[in-house]
Every structure is written in C-alpha cells, then in structure tokens.
Design a protein around this motif. Structure first.
Motif, PDB file in Angstrom:
ATOM      1  N   ASN A  55      33.874 -27.278 -10.484  1.00  0.00           N
ATOM      2  CA  ASN A  55      32.632 -26.509 -10.492  1.00  0.00           C
ATOM      3  C   ASN A  55      31.689 -26.954  -9.392  1.00  0.00           C
ATOM      4  O   ASN A  55      30.981 -26.133  -8.795  1.00  0.00           O
ATOM      5  CB  ASN A  55      31.934 -26.645 -11.852  1.00  0.00           C
ATOM      6  CG  ASN A  55      32.652 -25.906 -12.955  1.00  0.00           C
ATOM      7  OD1 ASN A  55      33.426 -24.998 -12.699  1.00  0.00           O
ATOM      8  ND2 ASN A  55      32.414 -26.304 -14.195  1.00  0.00           N
ATOM      9  N   VAL A  56      31.683 -28.259  -9.116  1.00  0.00           N
ATOM     10  CA  VAL A  56      30.823 -28.796  -8.060  1.00  0.00           C
ATOM     11  C   VAL A  56      31.199 -28.196  -6.711  1.00  0.00           C
ATOM     12  O   VAL A  56      30.344 -27.709  -5.962  1.00  0.00           O
ATOM     13  CB  VAL A  56      30.914 -30.340  -7.996  1.00  0.00           C
ATOM     14  CG1 VAL A  56      30.309 -30.865  -6.693  1.00  0.00           C
ATOM     15  CG2 VAL A  56      30.199 -30.953  -9.186  1.00  0.00           C
ATOM     16  N   ILE A  58      32.852 -25.471  -6.091  1.00  0.00           N
ATOM     17  CA  ILE A  58      32.570 -24.029  -6.090  1.00  0.00           C
ATOM     18  C   ILE A  58      31.099 -23.786  -5.771  1.00  0.00           C
ATOM     19  O   ILE A  58      30.752 -22.922  -4.955  1.00  0.00           O
ATOM     20  CB  ILE A  58      32.931 -23.403  -7.455  1.00  0.00           C
ATOM     21  CG1 ILE A  58      34.454 -23.376  -7.633  1.00  0.00           C
ATOM     22  CG2 ILE A  58      32.368 -21.980  -7.559  1.00  0.00           C
ATOM     23  CD1 ILE A  58      34.896 -22.939  -9.011  1.00  0.00           C
ATOM     24  N   LYS A  59      30.222 -24.564  -6.391  1.00  0.00           N
ATOM     25  CA  LYS A  59      28.788 -24.401  -6.165  1.00  0.00           C
ATOM     26  C   LYS A  59      28.392 -24.766  -4.746  1.00  0.00           C
ATOM     27  O   LYS A  59      27.516 -24.130  -4.148  1.00  0.00           O
ATOM     28  CB  LYS A  59      27.997 -25.244  -7.174  1.00  0.00           C
ATOM     29  CG  LYS A  59      28.027 -24.672  -8.574  1.00  0.00           C
ATOM     30  CD  LYS A  59      27.114 -25.427  -9.524  1.00  0.00           C
ATOM     31  CE  LYS A  59      27.091 -24.759 -10.887  1.00  0.00           C
ATOM     32  NZ  LYS A  59      26.197 -25.446 -11.845  1.00  0.00           N
ATOM     33  N   GLU A  62      29.306 -21.826  -2.645  1.00  0.00           N
ATOM     34  CA  GLU A  62      28.407 -20.699  -2.918  1.00  0.00           C
ATOM     35  C   GLU A  62      27.008 -20.936  -2.350  1.00  0.00           C
ATOM     36  O   GLU A  62      26.324 -19.991  -1.946  1.00  0.00           O
ATOM     37  CB  GLU A  62      28.316 -20.466  -4.430  1.00  0.00           C
ATOM     38  CG  GLU A  62      29.598 -19.922  -5.047  1.00  0.00           C
ATOM     39  CD  GLU A  62      29.520 -19.810  -6.558  1.00  0.00           C
ATOM     40  OE1 GLU A  62      30.364 -19.100  -7.135  1.00  0.00           O
ATOM     41  OE2 GLU A  62      28.622 -20.425  -7.166  1.00  0.00           O
ATOM     42  N   GLN A  63      26.589 -22.199  -2.305  1.00  0.00           N
ATOM     43  CA  GLN A  63      25.234 -22.539  -1.856  1.00  0.00           C
ATOM     44  C   GLN A  63      25.215 -23.101  -0.432  1.00  0.00           C
ATOM     45  O   GLN A  63      24.218 -23.658   0.005  1.00  0.00           O
ATOM     46  CB  GLN A  63      24.611 -23.564  -2.814  1.00  0.00           C
ATOM     47  CG  GLN A  63      24.501 -23.089  -4.252  1.00  0.00           C
ATOM     48  CD  GLN A  63      24.022 -24.179  -5.192  1.00  0.00           C
ATOM     49  OE1 GLN A  63      23.478 -25.202  -4.784  1.00  0.00           O
ATOM     50  NE2 GLN A  63      24.233 -23.973  -6.490  1.00  0.00           N
ATOM     51  N   LEU A  80      25.111 -33.223  -7.915  1.00  0.00           N
ATOM     52  CA  LEU A  80      25.669 -32.023  -8.540  1.00  0.00           C
ATOM     53  C   LEU A  80      26.640 -32.392  -9.660  1.00  0.00           C
ATOM     54  O   LEU A  80      26.655 -31.755 -10.718  1.00  0.00           O
ATOM     55  CB  LEU A  80      26.410 -31.179  -7.501  1.00  0.00           C
ATOM     56  CG  LEU A  80      25.632 -30.126  -6.719  1.00  0.00           C
ATOM     57  CD1 LEU A  80      26.573 -29.373  -5.795  1.00  0.00           C
ATOM     58  CD2 LEU A  80      24.912 -29.159  -7.644  1.00  0.00           C
ATOM     59  N   GLU A  84      26.291 -31.323 -13.538  1.00  0.00           N
ATOM     60  CA  GLU A  84      27.353 -30.619 -14.257  1.00  0.00           C
ATOM     61  C   GLU A  84      27.693 -31.344 -15.556  1.00  0.00           C
ATOM     62  O   GLU A  84      27.947 -30.715 -16.586  1.00  0.00           O
ATOM     63  CB  GLU A  84      28.602 -30.503 -13.388  1.00  0.00           C
ATOM     64  CG  GLU A  84      28.523 -29.443 -12.319  1.00  0.00           C
ATOM     65  CD  GLU A  84      28.492 -28.041 -12.894  1.00  0.00           C
ATOM     66  OE1 GLU A  84      29.330 -27.724 -13.754  1.00  0.00           O
ATOM     67  OE2 GLU A  84      27.610 -27.263 -12.491  1.00  0.00           O
ATOM     68  N   ASP A  87      24.983 -30.592 -18.073  1.00  0.00           N
ATOM     69  CA  ASP A  87      25.153 -29.234 -18.606  1.00  0.00           C
ATOM     70  C   ASP A  87      26.264 -29.195 -19.643  1.00  0.00           C
ATOM     71  O   ASP A  87      26.126 -28.568 -20.697  1.00  0.00           O
ATOM     72  CB  ASP A  87      25.464 -28.248 -17.476  1.00  0.00           C
ATOM     73  CG  ASP A  87      24.262 -27.961 -16.603  1.00  0.00           C
ATOM     74  OD1 ASP A  87      23.134 -28.280 -17.027  1.00  0.00           O
ATOM     75  OD2 ASP A  87      24.449 -27.435 -15.492  1.00  0.00           O
TER      76      ASP A  87
END
Length: 203
Positions: A55-56, A58-59, A62-63, A80, A84, A87
């Motif tokens: 997920n890190v 991917i973010k 994306e960012q 990050l 995660e 979360d």
C-alpha cells in the motif's frame, strides 16, 4: 542514453515526479525489504507487513507529483509505513469490538442452552447455505469452505472479481434475511470477513 543516479535523493524524487518507471523500480528494490522488516516489527505479522508495504508503494506512485525534492524520501517512506500500520490497527480495533459483541451473543447461546440446541443452530445455518441460489452457493462455499481468495475464485470460475464479490454479498444478504437474530450471531462469527472460517464441520 543517460543513466540517472537514483541514489541521489533529489534525482530520484524528480524522476518519480516525471513518472520514470525505472526510478520506481529502483525505489522498490532499495526499500521493499527494509520497509517489510520495519512494518513487521510493528504489526508482528509477515503477511500484514507485506500488505502495508504494498500500500505504501502504491500511494507513493499515486502521490509522486506532490513529492518535494527538499524532503527525505526515505523518511517519507517510513512515515507512510507507520501511518498504514496505524490505519490497520484502527480498522482491526473496530472489527475486534464488533466480533466481540457477536462472540458474546454466541457464548450466551452456549451457556443458556445445551449442545443439542447449539447444533440445531448450526444445522439451521447449513440448511440456508444449501438453499442459496446455485451460483451464489458455489462462490460462497469456495470462499468460506475452501478458503479461496476472490481472485482465485474468479480465475477458477472464469468470472470477474466484481461478480465474485457480488455473489458473496448476495449470499450474506440472503442468509441474514432468512435466519433468526440468534442464528445470525453464529453466522457472523463463523463467516467473519476478517477471518477465513472453514465449513468442514457444517457441510
């Protein structure tokens, strides 16, 4: 062809901002293992740690256009990863609370009634599963008995993942409607979305 020195923080960030896939590959190759080790030290679960790190990355992609060259990319990755983990912890806490309420309800059934009564509850759940529409039942059993992931089920049945998700959602909706409140407590505990409960004793 010019070869960029991705070990330079500024060059790496600028390359990522420009959508350079080689820079992204370098980033993953350099930090994936390190971040997995860090994530595992937080979550104490190898598979969850890998999900966090995935997920890190991917973010980050994306960012990427918002990355700043004057900031440490390494520090950003670790921050990050920690976010995660937080979360995930919060989501799990909510699930734990929800599952506990159903566990308490199930425990009440066991305490108030004998084992034969409890078996009747399990039989009621099993009966309604057998009464599900054929395709719906097939997907539900593959998921909850065989423990297959939605992707595996989609490949096995040659359907889309969204179709699989829709069938599982439909199955739960039908079962919740057809079962009494007391039995729904057992249903939730046995087939929680968070855990892969097996149906070997039911089917």
């Amino acid at each position: 062809m010019k070869i960029e020195d991705y070990s330079d923080n500024t060059i790496l960030i600028e390359s990522l901002r420009n959508g350079d896939e080689s820079a992204y590959t370098y980033l993953i190759d350099t930090y994936h293992h390190k971040l997995c080790v860090y994530a595992n030290s937080l979550v104490k679960n190898v598979y969850s740690a890998e999900d966090i790190v995935q997920n890190v990355f991917i973010k980050v992609w994306e960012q990427r256009t918002r990355l700043k060259t004057d900031h440490s990319l390494k520090s950003f990755l670790y921050k990050l990863t920690y976010n995660e983990f937080i979360d995930l912890y919060r989501k799990n806490q909510s699930l734990f609370s929800l599952e506990k309420s159903y566990y308490d309800a199930l425990n009440g059934i066991v305490q108030e009634e004998d084992s034969e009564a409890f078996q009747r509850v399990l039989n009621a759940v099993n009966k309604e599963i057998q009464n599900l529409p054929p395709k719906c039942k097939e997907v539900f059993i593959l998921s909850k008995k065989e423990g297959l992931t939605n992707i595996e089920i989609a490949e096995h049945l040659d359907v889309s993942i969204k179709t699989v998700e829709a069938q599982i959602t439909k199955a739960f909706s039908i079962l919740r409607t057809s079962l009494e409140e007391k039995v729904r407590s057992v249903l939730f505990l046995l087939f929680s979305a968070k855990k892969k409960f097996r149906l070997n004793n039911l089917i």
